[in-house]
Scaffold this motif. Structure first.
Motif, PDB file in Angstrom:
ATOM      1  N   HIS A 149       0.853  -1.115  -0.180  1.00  0.00           N
ATOM      2  CA  HIS A 149      -0.110  -0.020   0.025  1.00  0.00           C
ATOM      3  C   HIS A 149       0.980   1.323   0.194  1.00  0.00           C
ATOM      4  O   HIS A 149       0.614   2.032  -0.679  1.00  0.00           O
ATOM      5  N   MET A 150       1.956   1.164   0.893  1.00  0.00           N
ATOM      6  CA  MET A 150       2.990   2.389   0.811  1.00  0.00           C
ATOM      7  C   MET A 150       3.565   2.658  -0.412  1.00  0.00           C
ATOM      8  O   MET A 150       3.662   3.769  -0.928  1.00  0.00           O
ATOM      9  N   LEU A 151       3.825   1.464  -1.355  1.00  0.00           N
ATOM     10  CA  LEU A 151       4.402   1.567  -2.486  1.00  0.00           C
ATOM     11  C   LEU A 151       3.578   2.261  -3.853  1.00  0.00           C
ATOM     12  O   LEU A 151       3.648   2.957  -4.378  1.00  0.00           O
ATOM     13  N   VAL A 152       2.259   1.482  -3.619  1.00  0.00           N
ATOM     14  CA  VAL A 152       1.399   1.788  -4.709  1.00  0.00           C
ATOM     15  C   VAL A 152       0.568   3.118  -4.624  1.00  0.00           C
ATOM     16  O   VAL A 152       0.540   3.695  -5.462  1.00  0.00           O
ATOM     17  N   THR A 153       0.630   3.807  -3.362  1.00  0.00           N
ATOM     18  CA  THR A 153       0.147   5.008  -3.053  1.00  0.00           C
ATOM     19  C   THR A 153       1.280   6.203  -3.027  1.00  0.00           C
ATOM     20  O   THR A 153       0.935   7.187  -2.949  1.00  0.00           O
ATOM     21  N   LEU A 154       2.263   5.576  -3.144  1.00  0.00           N
ATOM     22  CA  LEU A 154       3.524   6.563  -3.075  1.00  0.00           C
ATOM     23  C   LEU A 154       3.901   7.113  -2.201  1.00  0.00           C
ATOM     24  O   LEU A 154       4.766   8.238  -1.994  1.00  0.00           O
ATOM     25  N   ARG A 155       3.526   6.537  -0.887  1.00  0.00           N
ATOM     26  CA  ARG A 155       4.108   7.028   0.214  1.00  0.00           C
ATOM     27  C   ARG A 155       5.554   6.605   0.369  1.00  0.00           C
ATOM     28  O   ARG A 155       6.516   7.454   0.763  1.00  0.00           O
ATOM     29  N   ILE A 156       5.871   5.680  -0.281  1.00  0.00           N
ATOM     30  CA  ILE A 156       7.377   5.375  -0.672  1.00  0.00           C
ATOM     31  C   ILE A 156       7.519   5.475  -2.065  1.00  0.00           C
ATOM     32  O   ILE A 156       7.088   4.915  -2.850  1.00  0.00           O
TER      33      ILE A 156
ATOM     34  N   PRO B 271       8.776   6.172  -5.960  1.00  0.00           N
ATOM     35  CA  PRO B 271       9.729   5.503  -6.896  1.00  0.00           C
ATOM     36  C   PRO B 271      11.043   5.996  -7.066  1.00  0.00           C
ATOM     37  O   PRO B 271      11.405   7.196  -7.084  1.00  0.00           O
ATOM     38  N   GLY B 272      11.944   5.267  -6.776  1.00  0.00           N
ATOM     39  CA  GLY B 272      13.393   5.534  -6.707  1.00  0.00           C
ATOM     40  C   GLY B 272      13.949   5.789  -5.213  1.00  0.00           C
ATOM     41  O   GLY B 272      15.058   5.709  -5.038  1.00  0.00           O
ATOM     42  N   ASP B 273      12.930   5.795  -4.273  1.00  0.00           N
ATOM     43  CA  ASP B 273      13.206   6.275  -2.720  1.00  0.00           C
ATOM     44  C   ASP B 273      13.995   4.801  -2.283  1.00  0.00           C
ATOM     45  O   ASP B 273      13.766   3.701  -2.718  1.00  0.00           O
ATOM     46  N   PRO B 274      14.963   4.771  -1.415  1.00  0.00           N
ATOM     47  CA  PRO B 274      15.555   3.877  -0.838  1.00  0.00           C
ATOM     48  C   PRO B 274      14.590   3.160   0.167  1.00  0.00           C
ATOM     49  O   PRO B 274      13.863   4.056   0.587  1.00  0.00           O
ATOM     50  N   ILE B 275      14.676   1.937   0.355  1.00  0.00           N
ATOM     51  CA  ILE B 275      13.698   1.374   1.450  1.00  0.00           C
ATOM     52  C   ILE B 275      14.724   0.816   2.629  1.00  0.00           C
ATOM     53  O   ILE B 275      15.528  -0.122   2.345  1.00  0.00           O
ATOM     54  N   HIS B 276      14.419   1.440   3.795  1.00  0.00           N
ATOM     55  CA  HIS B 276      15.367   1.080   5.093  1.00  0.00           C
ATOM     56  C   HIS B 276      14.716   0.003   5.812  1.00  0.00           C
ATOM     57  O   HIS B 276      13.480   0.345   6.351  1.00  0.00           O
ATOM     58  N   ASP B 277      15.121  -1.118   5.915  1.00  0.00           N
ATOM     59  CA  ASP B 277      14.429  -2.422   6.797  1.00  0.00           C
ATOM     60  C   ASP B 277      14.160  -1.557   8.061  1.00  0.00           C
ATOM     61  O   ASP B 277      12.803  -1.992   8.455  1.00  0.00           O
TER      62      ASP B 277
ATOM     63  N   LYS C  40       7.847  -6.527  -9.143  1.00  0.00           N
ATOM     64  CA  LYS C  40       8.555  -5.337  -9.792  1.00  0.00           C
ATOM     65  C   LYS C  40       8.133  -4.038  -9.242  1.00  0.00           C
ATOM     66  O   LYS C  40       8.052  -3.278 -10.095  1.00  0.00           O
ATOM     67  N   LEU C  41       7.911  -4.230  -7.753  1.00  0.00           N
ATOM     68  CA  LEU C  41       7.618  -2.796  -7.302  1.00  0.00           C
ATOM     69  C   LEU C  41       8.949  -2.536  -6.410  1.00  0.00           C
ATOM     70  O   LEU C  41       8.888  -1.290  -6.015  1.00  0.00           O
ATOM     71  N   VAL C  42       9.777  -3.244  -5.904  1.00  0.00           N
ATOM     72  CA  VAL C  42      11.164  -3.089  -5.454  1.00  0.00           C
ATOM     73  C   VAL C  42      12.178  -3.512  -6.232  1.00  0.00           C
ATOM     74  O   VAL C  42      12.024  -4.516  -6.881  1.00  0.00           O
TER      75      VAL C  42
ATOM     76  N   ARG D  32       0.018   2.379  -9.182  1.00  0.00           N
ATOM     77  CA  ARG D  32       1.190   3.051  -8.839  1.00  0.00           C
ATOM     78  C   ARG D  32       1.344   4.133  -9.828  1.00  0.00           C
ATOM     79  O   ARG D  32       1.629   5.396  -9.366  1.00  0.00           O
ATOM     80  N   ILE D  33       1.445   3.965 -11.212  1.00  0.00           N
ATOM     81  CA  ILE D  33       1.468   4.788 -12.295  1.00  0.00           C
ATOM     82  C   ILE D  33       0.497   5.826 -12.355  1.00  0.00           C
ATOM     83  O   ILE D  33       0.708   7.319 -12.521  1.00  0.00           O
ATOM     84  N   TRP D  34      -0.796   5.441 -11.922  1.00  0.00           N
ATOM     85  CA  TRP D  34      -1.858   6.634 -11.981  1.00  0.00           C
ATOM     86  C   TRP D  34      -1.550   7.341 -10.837  1.00  0.00           C
ATOM     87  O   TRP D  34      -1.747   8.652 -10.957  1.00  0.00           O
ATOM     88  N   CYS D  35      -1.086   7.170  -9.571  1.00  0.00           N
ATOM     89  CA  CYS D  35      -1.039   7.942  -8.487  1.00  0.00           C
ATOM     90  C   CYS D  35       0.229   9.129  -8.934  1.00  0.00           C
ATOM     91  O   CYS D  35       0.120  10.205  -8.413  1.00  0.00           O
ATOM     92  N   LEU D  36       1.173   8.709  -9.726  1.00  0.00           N
ATOM     93  CA  LEU D  36       2.240   9.451  -9.927  1.00  0.00           C
ATOM     94  C   LEU D  36       1.684  10.769 -10.815  1.00  0.00           C
ATOM     95  O   LEU D  36       2.464  11.909 -10.704  1.00  0.00           O
ATOM     96  N   VAL D  37       0.672  10.591 -11.567  1.00  0.00           N
ATOM     97  CA  VAL D  37       0.212  11.518 -12.337  1.00  0.00           C
ATOM     98  C   VAL D  37      -1.232  12.296 -11.781  1.00  0.00           C
ATOM     99  O   VAL D  37      -1.800  12.908 -12.779  1.00  0.00           O
ATOM    100  N   LEU D  38      -1.688  11.646 -10.777  1.00  0.00           N
ATOM    101  CA  LEU D  38      -3.076  12.147 -10.186  1.00  0.00           C
ATOM    102  C   LEU D  38      -3.429  13.495 -10.228  1.00  0.00           C
ATOM    103  O   LEU D  38      -4.633  13.907 -10.791  1.00  0.00           O
ATOM    104  N   ASP D  39      -2.435  14.497 -10.179  1.00  0.00           N
ATOM    105  CA  ASP D  39      -2.726  15.840 -10.099  1.00  0.00           C
ATOM    106  C   ASP D  39      -2.893  16.370 -11.401  1.00  0.00           C
ATOM    107  O   ASP D  39      -3.466  17.569 -11.860  1.00  0.00           O
ATOM    108  N   LYS D  40      -2.469  15.615 -12.656  1.00  0.00           N
ATOM    109  CA  LYS D  40      -2.596  16.089 -13.736  1.00  0.00           C
ATOM    110  C   LYS D  40      -3.873  15.280 -14.507  1.00  0.00           C
ATOM    111  O   LYS D  40      -4.123  15.723 -15.750  1.00  0.00           O
ATOM    112  N   LEU D  41      -4.552  14.654 -13.798  1.00  0.00           N
ATOM    113  CA  LEU D  41      -5.840  14.027 -14.500  1.00  0.00           C
ATOM    114  C   LEU D  41      -7.249  14.551 -13.969  1.00  0.00           C
ATOM    115  O   LEU D  41      -7.086  15.324 -12.890  1.00  0.00           O
TER     116      LEU D  41
END
Length: 210
Positions: free
Chosen positions: A11-18, A20-26, A51-53, A154-163
């Motif tokens: 959920h954090m990845l799909v909604t971009l709380r994390i 794309p490209g951010d490091p994930i710290h265990d 293919k999310l991380v 996840r892709i959708w969230c990336l451009v949500l403000d433009k839709l």
């Protein structure tokens, strides 16, 4: 616990709380979720298959980046399999499944889109799709489509403000669900194909403007 960790990190990845490209710290994930190291690491391995991380030797684990080509690849799969799932659901769904879809249809009609956050709407939309995948009665098809739906959201969230506002996108499910409930395979397939195509065109246009 690994399943819980998987769903929450997903959920954090799909909604971009994390992002794309951010490091994930265990350690940070473990602390936030209150879940042990082993379940978190098992979840991250599953998310790498999705293919999310991605993990790089000596560098660590990162949320995968999003490219315009990703949309093309995901849409190509969904344009083939979403109509298949919808048609199959129309053909094989039991009465109990059709009753559940009627409840989902009612949930859409009652859903307060205007009063909901974008994340709430996207989560609701994804759950509607999952109901359709489940109704297809093919667990292998369902598994593939859930994974692709996660990538698409996840892709959708990336451009949500433009839709444009998501009202029409959510309401498109009404006709699709009704076709499945009525057992109309061709109409269900056509509605699913149109829904995926419209999504792909809107998001592609927005991505090119990023």
């Amino acid at each position: 616990m690994a399943d819980i960790a998987y769903e929450r990190i997903l959920h954090m990845l799909v909604t971009l709380r994390i992002y794309p490209g951010d490091p994930i710290h265990d350690e940070a994930i473990i602390k936030e979720l209150g879940i042990g190291r082993t379940p978190v690491r098992e979840a991250l391995k599953r998310l790498e298959v999705d293919k999310l991380v991605v993990t790089f030797p000596k560098r660590g684990t990162f949320a995968t980046r999003v490219e315009v080509s990703d949309l093309a690849y995901v849409s190509e799969i969904r344009q083939q399999l979403e109509p298949m799932a919808a048609a199959r659901a129309a053909r094989v769904a039991t009465q109990a499944t059709r009753d559940r879809l009627r409840e989902t249809l009612q949930d859409i009609q009652n859903f307060d889109i205007e009063g909901s956050t974008a994340t709430d709407i996207l989560t609701f939309d994804a759950n509607v799709h999952r109901e359709i995948y489940s109704a297809s009665g093919n667990p292998y098809l369902e598994d593939v489509l859930v994974r692709q739906s996660n990538l698409a959201t996840r892709i959708w969230c990336l451009v949500l403000d433009k839709l444009p506002r998501l009202t029409n996108h959510v309401e498109e499910h009404l006709a699709l669900l009704q076709a499945i409930i009525d057992g109309d395979e061709q109409l269900a397939a056509d509605r699913a194909a149109a829904h995926v195509k419209e999504f792909e065109v809107a998001v592609r246009t927005a991505l090119l403007d990023v």
